[in-house]
Design an enzyme around this catalytic site. Structure first.
Site, PDB file in Angstrom:
ATOM      1  N   ASP A 166       0.779  -1.239   0.000  1.00  0.00           N
ATOM      2  CA  ASP A 166       0.000   0.000   0.000  1.00  0.00           C
ATOM      3  C   ASP A 166       0.816   1.297   0.000  1.00  0.00           C
ATOM      4  O   ASP A 166       0.612   2.158  -0.831  1.00  0.00           O
ATOM      5  CB  ASP A 166      -0.929   0.032   1.214  1.00  0.00           C
ATOM      6  CG  ASP A 166      -1.838  -1.191   1.306  1.00  0.00           C
ATOM      7  OD1 ASP A 166      -1.633  -2.147   0.534  1.00  0.00           O
ATOM      8  OD2 ASP A 166      -2.742  -1.179   2.141  1.00  0.00           O
ATOM      9  N   GLU A 396       1.648  -9.407  11.647  1.00  0.00           N
ATOM     10  CA  GLU A 396       1.450  -9.076  10.230  1.00  0.00           C
ATOM     11  C   GLU A 396       2.803  -8.851   9.562  1.00  0.00           C
ATOM     12  O   GLU A 396       3.051  -9.302   8.451  1.00  0.00           O
ATOM     13  CB  GLU A 396       0.588  -7.808  10.158  1.00  0.00           C
ATOM     14  CG  GLU A 396       0.221  -7.364   8.762  1.00  0.00           C
ATOM     15  CD  GLU A 396      -0.798  -6.227   8.749  1.00  0.00           C
ATOM     16  OE1 GLU A 396      -1.121  -5.686   9.840  1.00  0.00           O
ATOM     17  OE2 GLU A 396      -1.284  -5.884   7.659  1.00  0.00           O
TER      18      GLU A 396
HETATM   19  C1  DGY Z   1      -6.030  -2.066   3.873  1.00  0.00           C
HETATM   20  O1  DGY Z   1      -7.191  -1.734   4.032  1.00  0.00           O
HETATM   21  O2  DGY Z   1      -5.112  -1.703   4.594  1.00  0.00           O
HETATM   22  C2  DGY Z   1      -5.687  -3.003   2.797  1.00  0.00           C
HETATM   23  O3  DGY Z   1      -4.318  -3.173   2.674  1.00  0.00           O
HETATM   24  C3  DGY Z   1      -6.308  -2.645   1.490  1.00  0.00           C
HETATM   25  O4  DGY Z   1      -6.466  -3.816   0.826  1.00  0.00           O
END
Ligand code: DGY
Length: 428
Positions: A166, A396
């Site tokens: 992201d 994570e």
């Molecule tokens: C989030 O919402 O953080 C996800 O990575 C988007 O898919």
């Protein structure tokens, strides 16, 4: 005797199983995510073969008629996540997002099939493998039509969320031109569950939401979005992953005697091999994403810079340059492989894809390095993944400097990678 952490990993997958699909983390990500599910299937396959296949079958239930496979399937309503279905407005059943994610499912399908064969279960799984093969092939063909507008043999992401990485600094410069002035008010949910220091910034989110609004404005017409989005970045991660997955589907096509599919996949692989040099940055001697609108390389070395081996690319000079970067980073970082070069000015040890280590990327890098004959580096990376989980837990992601866990805990894909690595070591 089962390793105590393997028992814990299995328990995490069982706990996050919502019946046919697995949530990445119940609190932060309460739906089915695309590439998460693919990795999760590898974990289930170590102790429940049928459940592993069901994970991918459920993912493919979200496939659209044009072959697109969404990044999220919203199987049940949950107000604890933003942006939910009311924002995406894709008008599909099941309800889905409108962007895709790194296509690892083809590679996972090959692994599941090989595992079924090794377990003497070809007959039981052949029909399911063929059905999934068709669906994944259709998805790959969708990529060629809609995410490679200029036919370069790469994957052009139209949203940072598509890349799965992201807030990588690779998207900073391309993101600057996105006009966020009309984004309006919205309420993020991620920072009600997690420390803001670990998450993308408000400026990042404004761009994410603006790009969702852009796709929605085009009625999720993927060809139009692929040709006109203000964000069109050839992603080195997705490109390498798709090239690898096309090779693995080709292997399956040959295995099943599907000659037409094999021919099409051979062409797809050749097209990528011919075009992938677009992502080689000759200034810093590394594989990087490139903004197709300006033609500029990101100039950032990320963990996905090391996926060329996994993609099956072999070039002695480029391979040596990549290994030299890995070596340099290994002297500055206690654990490998940070999602951003620790010597990069943007490096941030806890902030999502700007530093932390992701077990799934490590898994792919190590697999590629082992296949390319760099067994010592592969072992180093796998050992680091295992140590991080042993020290911090099934987080994570992890800080490469001190090994602290970041993001959500009891994370499904981290548990799955632990199990896959344990099996790999038992077989070695
Ligand atoms: C989030 O919402 O953080 C996800 O990575 C988007 O898919």
């Amino acid at each position: 005797m089962l390793h105590p952490l393997s028992a814990k990993a299995e328990a995490i997958l069982r706990k996050n199983d919502r019946g046919g699909y697995t949530v990445p983390n119940g609190r932060v990500y309460p739906f089915q995510w695309n590439w998460d599910s693919a990795f999760v299937a590898l974990g289930f396959d170590t102790f429940d073969r049928d459940r592993a296949w069901v994970e991918i079958e459920t993912l493919m239930k979200g496939q659209w008629d044009d072959g697109f496979v969404p990044h999220i399937i919203f199987w049940t309503p949950d107000g604890g996540y933003f942006p939910g279905p009311a924002v995406w407005q894709t008008d599909k059943n099941p309800v889905t997002s409108g962007i895709t994610q790194p296509p690892v499912a083809g590679t996972v399908l090959k692994q599941l099939w090989q595992s079924a064969c090794a377990g003497g279960e070809q007959a039981a799984f052949r029909g399911r493998a063929l059905a999934l093969f068709d669906k994944v092939l259709k998805w790959h063909q969708w990529f060629a039509r809609n995410r490679d507008f200029e036919g370069r043999g790469v994957v052009v992401a139209v949203h940072p969320w598509e890349t799965g990485r992201d807030n990588s600094p690779e998207w900073d410069a391309p993101g600057l031109v996105i006009d966020t002035s009309n984004v309006g008010e919205y309420q993020r949910r991620d920072i009600t569950h997690l420390d803001t220091k670990m998450r993308p910034t408000k400026a990042d989110y404004d761009r994410y939401v603006t790009l969702v609004q852009f796709g929605r404005g085009l009625g999720w017409d993927h060809a139009a979005i692929g040709a006109t989005s203000p964000f069109r970045v050839a992603d080195v991660g997705m490109t390498m992953i798709l090239l690898r997955a096309n090779r693995d589907l080709l292997w399956l096509a040959q295995e099943f005697g599907l000659t037409d599919a094999a021919k099409a996949l051979t062409e797809a692989v050749e097209r990528s091999i011919a075009g992938v040099s677009y992502l080689w940055d000759d200034t810093i001697h590394a594989w990087c994403s490139r903004n197709t609108i300006t033609g500029r390389s990101s100039g950032h070395i990320t963990s996905t810079s090391f996926l060329s081996f996994y993609a099956g690319l072999r070039d002695p000079a480029r391979d040596a340059a990549s290994i030299a970067h890995l070596e340099r980073i290994s002297h500055k970082s206690r654990y490998l492989a940070p999602s951003l070069d620790v010597e990069d000015g943007q490096f941030d040890l806890m902030r999502y894809w700007r530093g932390p280590i992701w077990s799934v990327v490590n898994y792919m890098i190590a697999q590629g390095l082992a296949e390319a004959g760099f067994g010592d580096w592969a072992k180093r990376i796998n050992d680091d993944t295992l140590s991080l989980i042993e020290v911090a837990g099934f987080y994570e992601a992890f800080s490469p400097i001190d090994g602290c866990g970041t993001g959500g805990e009891d994370f499904s894909w981290t548990a799955a990678i632990w199990l896959a690595l344990q099996l790999q070591m038992a077989k070695a």
